[in-house]
Design an enzyme around this catalytic site. Structure first.
Site, PDB file in Angstrom:
ATOM      1  CD  GLU A 235      97.690  30.017  62.883  1.00 36.00           C
ATOM      2  OE1 GLU A 235      98.004  28.876  63.205  1.00 36.00           O
ATOM      3  OE2 GLU A 235      96.803  30.267  62.032  1.00 36.00           O
TER       4      GLU A 235
ATOM      5  CB  SER B  18     105.866  25.978  58.616  1.00 38.24           C
ATOM      6  OG  SER B  18     105.262  26.377  57.399  1.00 38.24           O
TER       7      SER B  18
ATOM      8  CG  HIS C 201      93.017  30.210  60.362  1.00 39.52           C
ATOM      9  ND1 HIS C 201      93.450  30.302  59.064  1.00 39.52           N
ATOM     10  CD2 HIS C 201      93.922  29.439  61.015  1.00 39.52           C
ATOM     11  CE1 HIS C 201      94.570  29.606  58.935  1.00 39.52           C
ATOM     12  NE2 HIS C 201      94.879  29.074  60.107  1.00 39.52           N
TER      13      HIS C 201
ATOM     14  CD  GLU D  75      94.231  28.602  55.903  1.00 35.75           C
ATOM     15  OE1 GLU D  75      93.393  27.811  56.351  1.00 35.75           O
ATOM     16  OE2 GLU D  75      95.466  28.365  55.905  1.00 35.75           O
TER      17      GLU D  75
ATOM     18  CG  ASN E 207      93.091  24.728  61.574  1.00 41.69           C
ATOM     19  OD1 ASN E 207      92.082  24.105  61.201  1.00 41.69           O
ATOM     20  ND2 ASN E 207      93.407  25.917  61.103  1.00 41.69           N
TER      21      ASN E 207
ATOM     22  N   GLY F 258     101.588  27.057  55.950  1.00 47.26           N
ATOM     23  CA  GLY F 258     101.558  26.137  54.812  1.00 47.26           C
ATOM     24  C   GLY F 258     102.715  26.330  53.852  1.00 47.26           C
TER      25      GLY F 258
HETATM   26  P1  13P Z   1     100.580  24.885  58.767  1.00 45.29           P
HETATM   27  O1  13P Z   1     101.046  24.238  60.043  1.00 45.29           O
HETATM   28  O2  13P Z   1     100.155  23.907  57.719  1.00 45.29           O
HETATM   29  O3  13P Z   1     101.580  25.907  58.283  1.00 45.29           O
HETATM   30  O4  13P Z   1      99.238  25.714  59.130  1.00 45.29           O
HETATM   31  C1  13P Z   1      99.236  26.555  60.217  1.00 45.29           C
HETATM   32  C2  13P Z   1      97.853  26.993  60.501  1.00 45.29           C
HETATM   33  O5  13P Z   1      97.252  27.717  59.719  1.00 45.29           O
HETATM   34  C3  13P Z   1      97.195  26.481  61.732  1.00 45.29           C
HETATM   35  O6  13P Z   1      96.008  27.159  61.982  1.00 45.29           O
END
Ligand code: 13P
Length: 255
Positions: free
Chosen positions: A171, A217, A99, A101, A13, A177
């Protein structure tokens, strides 16, 4: 629960990173690096503007292209939205739905996630439906309650046939992140719980066929430990998917 053999999915992603030019140079490096990876499905999800170029570059390769969001509508006065049919026409095969976010910054609810999932399925796309708990949910012992609510409000509202065409991604928000990856055991326990929700709702056969990706991560140095868990059917990678070499070493972790 006995495990059925499920084909792994290694998905990247890219979030709001990479211009068209950057997408091109990344894929030119990445595609040859993963050309021998035959035993998994590989997906990259660039920003909308780079989808057409990514599709062109990935044509004839073992890498499929996905989008990061989709509208629930077919068409209409929905300024700024992109429909599932438009994504399919552009060459997308997958789309990430719900997601964290999008849930957090754009206030997407479980009901919107359900509607977007249906729209994606209607256009022949494979939705990757995401869910996960906040740090305070985990600290307060509410992880399973949150996952159950997200499951029932989202994918739980599908028919069994529709459900058989989705992928899910676990997730945990505290791992996205942050560099704080879930331990393989924590991830596997959450996957097991999501699978048990699927079994309750759709029956064991559907539950055993469901592929659940872990995201948060994921890096070249922790992929092996994560994938050693039978419950993890693949990964959804953010930051580490932006670099062709690091995403390729995640895809090729066995070799
Ligand atoms: P990271 O791998 O940067 O932690 O992000 C995970 C993510 O949100 C994938 O959709």
């Amino acid at each position: 629960m006995t495990m059925a053999k499920r084909r792994r999915v290694m998905a990247g992603n890219w979030k709001m990173y990479k211009t068209i030019a950057e997408t091109r140079s990344c894929l030119e490096l990445f595609l040859p690096l993963v050309a021998e990876a035959k035993d998994c499905d590989i997906v990259i999800a660039p920003p909308f503007t780079a989808i057409a170029s990514a599709v062109e570059l990935c044509a004839g390769s073992n890498v499929a292209v996905g989008a990061q969001n989709v509208s629930w509508g077919k068409d209409g006065a929905l300024t700024g939205e992109v429909s599932a049919g438009m994504l399919a026409e552009a060459g997308c095969k997958y789309v990430i739905v719900g997601h964290s976010e999008r849930r957090h910054f754009f206030h997407e609810t479980d009901d919107m996630v359900a509607r977007k999932t249906l729209a994606a399925l209607g256009a022949g796309l494979t939705p990757i439906v995401c869910m996960g708990e906040m740090p305070e949910d985990r600290e307060g012992g509410l992880t399973e309650e949150v996952l159950r609510r997200q499951f029932l409000g989202g994918p739980g509202s599908l028919t069994g046939e529709e459900f058989s065409r989705i992928l899910m991604a676990y997730e945990p928000i505290w791992a996205i992140g942050t560099g704080r990856v879930a331990t393989p055991e924590i991830a596997a326990a959450a996957h097991r719980f999501i699978r048990s929700c699927a079994a309750e709702q759709f029956g064991m056969e559907h539950a055993l066929r469901l592929r659940i990706l872990y995201g948060g991560s994921v890096k070249p140095d922790n992929i092996k430990g994560l994938m050693a868990q039978e419950e993890l059917d693949g990964v959804l990678v953010g930051g580490a998917s932006l670099d062709a070499t690091s995403f390729a070493s995640i895809v090729n972790y066995t070799s």
